[in-house]
Design a protein around this motif. Structure first.
Motif, mmCIF file in Angstrom:
data_model
loop_
_atom_site.group_PDB
_atom_site.id
_atom_site.type_symbol
_atom_site.label_atom_id
_atom_site.label_comp_id
_atom_site.label_asym_id
_atom_site.label_seq_id
_atom_site.Cartn_x
_atom_site.Cartn_y
_atom_site.Cartn_z
ATOM 1 N N GLY A 168 0.950 -1.352 -0.055
ATOM 2 C CA GLY A 168 -0.109 0.021 -0.001
ATOM 3 C C GLY A 168 0.762 1.314 0.096
ATOM 4 O O GLY A 168 1.982 1.234 0.471
ATOM 5 N N GLY A 169 0.293 2.306 -0.648
ATOM 6 C CA GLY A 169 1.044 3.631 -0.648
ATOM 7 C C GLY A 169 1.382 4.198 0.745
ATOM 8 O O GLY A 169 2.459 4.809 0.825
ATOM 9 N N GLY A 170 0.654 3.890 1.867
ATOM 10 C CA GLY A 170 0.892 4.467 2.926
ATOM 11 C C GLY A 170 1.552 3.676 3.859
ATOM 12 O O GLY A 170 2.063 3.790 5.196
ATOM 13 N N VAL A 171 2.036 2.432 3.370
ATOM 14 C CA VAL A 171 2.704 1.116 4.161
ATOM 15 C C VAL A 171 4.346 1.273 3.864
ATOM 16 O O VAL A 171 4.726 0.779 3.081
ATOM 17 C CB VAL A 171 2.057 -0.273 3.705
ATOM 18 N N LEU A 172 4.992 2.111 4.819
ATOM 19 C CA LEU A 172 6.318 2.619 4.585
ATOM 20 C C LEU A 172 7.195 2.181 5.778
ATOM 21 O O LEU A 172 6.726 2.442 6.764
ATOM 22 C CB LEU A 172 6.498 3.826 4.033
ATOM 23 N N GLY A 173 8.413 1.329 5.426
ATOM 24 C CA GLY A 173 9.185 0.779 6.424
ATOM 25 C C GLY A 173 8.974 -0.472 6.677
ATOM 26 O O GLY A 173 8.044 -1.034 6.564
ATOM 27 N N ALA A 174 10.184 -0.940 7.545
ATOM 28 C CA ALA A 174 10.179 -2.426 7.718
ATOM 29 C C ALA A 174 9.218 -2.650 9.109
ATOM 30 O O ALA A 174 9.069 -3.992 9.228
ATOM 31 C CB ALA A 174 11.582 -2.686 8.193
ATOM 32 N N ASN A 175 9.013 -1.694 9.836
ATOM 33 C CA ASN A 175 7.966 -1.963 10.921
ATOM 34 C C ASN A 175 6.437 -1.409 10.829
ATOM 35 O O ASN A 175 5.788 -1.576 11.790
ATOM 36 C CB ASN A 175 8.613 -1.209 12.165
ATOM 37 N N ARG A 176 6.373 -1.406 9.696
ATOM 38 C CA ARG A 176 4.651 -0.693 9.232
ATOM 39 C C ARG A 176 3.827 -2.036 8.622
ATOM 40 O O ARG A 176 4.209 -2.244 7.416
ATOM 41 C CB ARG A 176 4.978 0.484 8.385
ATOM 42 N N PHE A 177 2.987 -2.066 9.306
ATOM 43 C CA PHE A 177 1.892 -3.255 8.551
ATOM 44 C C PHE A 177 0.453 -2.903 8.581
ATOM 45 O O PHE A 177 -0.003 -2.228 9.522
ATOM 46 C CB PHE A 177 2.140 -4.737 9.319
ATOM 47 N N ASP A 178 -0.232 -3.027 7.581
ATOM 48 C CA ASP A 178 -1.584 -2.790 7.563
ATOM 49 C C ASP A 178 -2.378 -4.171 7.488
ATOM 50 O O ASP A 178 -2.318 -4.687 6.619
ATOM 51 C CB ASP A 178 -1.799 -1.909 6.295
ATOM 52 N N PHE A 179 -3.350 -4.456 8.358
ATOM 53 C CA PHE A 179 -3.892 -5.835 8.699
ATOM 54 C C PHE A 179 -5.310 -5.633 8.200
ATOM 55 O O PHE A 179 -6.173 -4.897 8.213
ATOM 56 C CB PHE A 179 -3.882 -5.947 10.121
ATOM 57 N N PHE A 180 -5.476 -6.771 7.199
ATOM 58 C CA PHE A 180 -6.537 -6.865 6.664
ATOM 59 C C PHE A 180 -7.781 -7.600 7.203
ATOM 60 O O PHE A 180 -7.688 -8.547 7.918
ATOM 61 C CB PHE A 180 -6.601 -7.637 5.372
ATOM 62 N N THR A 181 -8.852 -6.910 7.621
ATOM 63 C CA THR A 181 -9.888 -7.663 8.506
ATOM 64 C C THR A 181 -11.403 -7.897 7.804
ATOM 65 O O THR A 181 -12.385 -7.536 8.363
ATOM 66 C CB THR A 181 -10.109 -6.665 9.890
ATOM 67 N N GLY A 182 -11.185 -8.284 6.478
ATOM 68 C CA GLY A 182 -12.397 -8.745 5.954
ATOM 69 C C GLY A 182 -13.338 -7.590 5.955
ATOM 70 O O GLY A 182 -13.300 -6.578 5.034
ATOM 71 N N PHE A 183 -14.751 -7.771 6.429
ATOM 72 C CA PHE A 183 -15.898 -7.048 5.795
ATOM 73 C C PHE A 183 -15.842 -5.949 6.942
ATOM 74 O O PHE A 183 -16.661 -4.928 7.109
ATOM 75 C CB PHE A 183 -17.069 -7.668 5.875
ATOM 76 N N PHE A 184 -15.048 -6.061 8.166
ATOM 77 C CA PHE A 184 -15.126 -5.036 9.351
ATOM 78 C C PHE A 184 -14.054 -4.089 9.316
ATOM 79 O O PHE A 184 -12.938 -4.350 9.396
ATOM 80 C CB PHE A 184 -15.305 -6.064 10.625
ATOM 81 N N ASN A 185 -14.379 -2.896 9.759
ATOM 82 C CA ASN A 185 -13.622 -1.616 9.781
ATOM 83 C C ASN A 185 -12.922 -1.845 11.234
ATOM 84 O O ASN A 185 -13.215 -2.621 12.034
ATOM 85 C CB ASN A 185 -14.053 -0.488 9.306
ATOM 86 N N HIS A 186 -12.157 -0.654 11.510
ATOM 87 C CA HIS A 186 -11.665 -0.728 12.767
ATOM 88 C C HIS A 186 -12.544 -0.036 13.769
ATOM 89 O O HIS A 186 -12.111 -0.361 15.087
ATOM 90 C CB HIS A 186 -10.271 0.210 12.690
ATOM 91 N N LEU A 187 -13.781 0.113 13.568
ATOM 92 C CA LEU A 187 -14.837 0.616 14.562
ATOM 93 C C LEU A 187 -15.828 -0.558 15.114
ATOM 94 O O LEU A 187 -16.433 -0.371 15.798
ATOM 95 C CB LEU A 187 -15.688 1.713 14.232
ATOM 96 N N ALA A 188 -15.821 -1.679 14.053
ATOM 97 C CA ALA A 188 -16.844 -2.849 14.420
ATOM 98 C C ALA A 188 -16.517 -3.420 15.527
ATOM 99 O O ALA A 188 -15.202 -3.876 15.735
ATOM 100 C CB ALA A 188 -16.724 -3.556 12.927
ATOM 101 N N LYS A 189 -17.390 -3.681 16.415
ATOM 102 C CA LYS A 189 -17.079 -4.499 17.553
ATOM 103 C C LYS A 189 -16.955 -5.986 17.274
ATOM 104 O O LYS A 189 -16.075 -6.717 18.020
ATOM 105 C CB LYS A 189 -18.486 -4.553 18.417
ATOM 106 N N GLN A 190 -17.242 -6.548 16.188
ATOM 107 C CA GLN A 190 -16.874 -7.918 15.628
ATOM 108 C C GLN A 190 -15.492 -7.996 15.069
ATOM 109 O O GLN A 190 -14.744 -9.141 15.261
ATOM 110 C CB GLN A 190 -17.774 -8.240 14.765
#
Length: 237
Positions: A168-190
Motif C-alpha cells: 500500500g502507498g501508505g505502508v512504508l518502512g520495515a516495521n509498518r503493517f496494514d492488517f486486512f480484516t475482511g468486512f469489518f472496519n476498525h470501529l466494528a465490535k466484531q
C-alpha cells in the motif's frame, strides 16, 4: 561514603532491567499497525447529486459502475469494495493507474471473495497484511505473539502468523503493517484485531520474521496464494 549491601543489590537489579529494556527496544522489532477492510456499498441506500457522481473505470476505460464520490473514495482507499445493487453483489479491486486515473477490475467471488493483494494472491481476513515490499516479499510471514489464542469472528483461533499478501502507498518502512480484516472496519465490535488495538497506529506490538520452516507451514495452512476457504462471513452481506 558507606553503602549498604541491600542498596547495592537493588541498584544492580535496576541496572539489569534497564539494560534489558534498552536491548528489547533497540532491536527495532516492534510493529506500527493499522487496519483496512473491504466495504460494502449499497446502491439503493446511497443518494447524492449528479455532480457528486464518479465512474469506476476498467483498465480499458469502460465504466464498471457509477458511484457517489464518497463511496468511490472509499473503494479507492481500501483498494477494493463490494457493490450491492438490487440484491446482486459485485466485487471490484483496484488494478492500476492509467493516465492518472485509477482503474479497477471485477473479481470472481468464487476465487477471491475478499479481493486480490499482490502477485494475484487472495486477501485472507485476519491472517494477512500489507507491507512495504522494499523490505518484504509477497509470501513472507511474520509472527505476532499478541495474536496467539485470539478468537476471530468465525470462531477460528489465531496462531499468531500473518502472511504478507499486499502492499500500500501508505505502508512504508520495515516495521509498518496494514492488517486486512475482511468486512469489518476498525470501529466494528466484531473486529477482533481492532479490539486488540491493531487499528491504532500509536500502538506498538512485538513481532519477528518467521523462520523458513514456520513460514512454509503458515502458507500451507492458509493455502497461500489462494484462500483456505472461499466463503463469505455469515450474515455480513
Amino acid at each position: 561514603m558507606k553503602t549498604s549491601k541491600s542498596f547495592v543489590v537493588v541498584a544492580l537489579f535496576a541496572l539489569f532491567f534497564a539494560g534489558c529494556a534498552v536491548s528489547k527496544n533497540s532491536d527495532g522489532m516492534s510493529l506500527n499497525p493499522t487496519i483496512y477492510y473491504k466495504p460494502t456499498i449499497h446502491q439503493n441506500k446511497t443518494k447524492c447529486s449528479a455532480n457528486a457522481l464518479r465512474d469506476l473505470l476498467s483498465p480499458d476505460g469502460q465504466v464498471l459502475v457509477t458511484l457517489c464520490e464518497s463511496d468511490y473514495k472509499q473503494c479507492l482507499l481500501q483498494g477494493s469494495c463490494f457493490i450491492e445493487d438490487d440484491g446482486k453483489i459485485t466485487s471490484y479491486n483496484y488494478y492500476s493507474t492509467k493516465e492518472k486515473i485509477p482503474r479497477f477490475i471485477e473479481v470472481d467471488l468464487n476465487s477471491c471473495p475478499y479481493g486480490y493483494g499482490v502477485r494475484n494472491s487472495c486477501l485472507d481476513p485476519y491472517f494477512s497484511a500489507a507491507a512495504d515490499l522494499k523490505y518484504y516479499n509477497a509470501g513472507d510471514v511474520i509472527f505476532i505473539p499478541r495474536l496467539v489464542g485470539a478468537v476471530m469472528p468465525n470462531g477460528e483461533v489465531h496462531d499468531g502468523y500473518i502472511v504478507i499478501r499486499d502492499s500500500g502507498g501508505g505502508v512504508l518502512g520495515a516495521n509498518r503493517f496494514d492488517f486486512f480484516t475482511g468486512f469489518f472496519n476498525h470501529l466494528a465490535k466484531q473486529n477482533t484485531l481492532a479490539r486488540l488495538g491493531f487499528g491504532d497506529p500509536k500502538n506498538r506490538f512485538e513481532f519477528r520474521l518467521a523462520s523458513k520452516a514456520e513460514a512454509q507451514a503458515a502458507r500451507a495452512r492458509r493455502n497461500y496464494p489462494r484462500l483456505k476457504q472461499s466463503v463469505f462471513e455469515e450474515g455480513r452481506l
